[in-house]
Design a protein around this motif. Sequence first.
Motif, PDB file in Angstrom:
ATOM      1  N   GLY A  49       0.779  -1.228   0.000  1.00 32.02           N
ATOM      2  CA  GLY A  49       0.000   0.000   0.000  1.00 32.02           C
ATOM      3  C   GLY A  49       0.815   1.285   0.000  1.00 32.02           C
ATOM      4  O   GLY A  49       0.256   2.380   0.002  1.00 32.02           O
ATOM      5  N   GLU A  50       2.135   1.185  -0.014  1.00 32.97           N
ATOM      6  CA  GLU A  50       2.990   2.374  -0.006  1.00 32.97           C
ATOM      7  C   GLU A  50       3.741   2.492  -1.329  1.00 32.97           C
ATOM      8  O   GLU A  50       4.318   1.513  -1.809  1.00 32.97           O
ATOM      9  CB  GLU A  50       3.990   2.292   1.151  1.00 32.97           C
ATOM     10  N   GLU A  51       3.712   3.696  -1.907  1.00 30.12           N
ATOM     11  CA  GLU A  51       4.419   3.930  -3.175  1.00 30.12           C
ATOM     12  C   GLU A  51       5.905   4.119  -2.952  1.00 30.12           C
ATOM     13  O   GLU A  51       6.317   4.813  -2.026  1.00 30.12           O
ATOM     14  CB  GLU A  51       3.881   5.197  -3.861  1.00 30.12           C
ATOM     15  N   PHE A  52       6.682   3.488  -3.818  1.00 28.84           N
ATOM     16  CA  PHE A  52       8.117   3.680  -3.829  1.00 28.84           C
ATOM     17  C   PHE A  52       8.493   4.154  -5.229  1.00 28.84           C
ATOM     18  O   PHE A  52       8.331   3.413  -6.197  1.00 28.84           O
ATOM     19  CB  PHE A  52       8.846   2.374  -3.490  1.00 28.84           C
ATOM     20  N   LEU A  53       8.979   5.396  -5.343  1.00 29.49           N
ATOM     21  CA  LEU A  53       9.325   5.997  -6.624  1.00 29.49           C
ATOM     22  C   LEU A  53      10.793   6.379  -6.640  1.00 29.49           C
ATOM     23  O   LEU A  53      11.343   6.820  -5.630  1.00 29.49           O
ATOM     24  CB  LEU A  53       8.467   7.244  -6.879  1.00 29.49           C
ATOM     25  N   ILE A  54      11.425   6.211  -7.812  1.00 26.21           N
ATOM     26  CA  ILE A  54      12.806   6.643  -8.014  1.00 26.21           C
ATOM     27  C   ILE A  54      12.851   7.481  -9.295  1.00 26.21           C
ATOM     28  O   ILE A  54      11.933   7.422 -10.110  1.00 26.21           O
ATOM     29  CB  ILE A  54      13.777   5.450  -8.118  1.00 26.21           C
ATOM     30  N   ASP A  55      13.936   8.233  -9.467  1.00 24.46           N
ATOM     31  CA  ASP A  55      14.126   8.964 -10.721  1.00 24.46           C
ATOM     32  C   ASP A  55      14.179   7.956 -11.864  1.00 24.46           C
ATOM     33  O   ASP A  55      14.758   6.874 -11.728  1.00 24.46           O
ATOM     34  CB  ASP A  55      15.408   9.786 -10.690  1.00 24.46           C
ATOM     35  N   ALA A  56      13.574   8.321 -12.976  1.00 22.89           N
ATOM     36  CA  ALA A  56      13.468   7.407 -14.115  1.00 22.89           C
ATOM     37  C   ALA A  56      14.853   7.027 -14.632  1.00 22.89           C
ATOM     38  O   ALA A  56      15.578   7.872 -15.160  1.00 22.89           O
ATOM     39  CB  ALA A  56      12.642   8.044 -15.223  1.00 22.89           C
ATOM     40  N   PRO A  57      15.235   5.745 -14.510  1.00 27.97           N
ATOM     41  CA  PRO A  57      16.566   5.321 -14.954  1.00 27.97           C
ATOM     42  C   PRO A  57      16.724   5.348 -16.464  1.00 27.97           C
ATOM     43  O   PRO A  57      17.846   5.360 -16.965  1.00 27.97           O
ATOM     44  CB  PRO A  57      16.686   3.889 -14.413  1.00 27.97           C
TER      45      PRO A  57
END
Length: 140
Positions: A49-57
């Motif tokens: 239920g938690e979003e994990f986002l990173i800069d687009a590789p």
Amino acid sequence: MKNRSLLFAFALSMGLFATSCSDDDNGGETLSPLPGKWNILQVGTTIAGEEFLIDAPQNQSGCDQDFLELKLNKDVDQGDYDSTNSPCELTIIPGTYSRTNNNLTIVTNGVSKTQDIVNLTLTELKLKDANGLIEVYKRN
């Protein structure tokens, strides 16, 4: 007596006003415009239920950001900057797209990809596919 009549008329008009307003939720469909050029900023997933986002590789360092250009005529161009052959070489992958409620379907090279539109504002487009993969775009 005049005050009671005015008070009654005021109460009646407030009641009519309150009931004339409707819920603008069309099944979650957004009203912001979808066509435009969208640069990819982040990718990620949802875990417990938690979003994990990173800069687009996929964005090459020193190059413009990869993009998705949705046109008014329902054509789409996916732009990919790659430095394998020459610095920041742009490859355009053409296709078509359609929108049904809050689903965006893009067809390129005969392959169809459908994603939920999680958020659409004038400046942000967030998409999520059936596997939970998230892409966040910013309008150029």
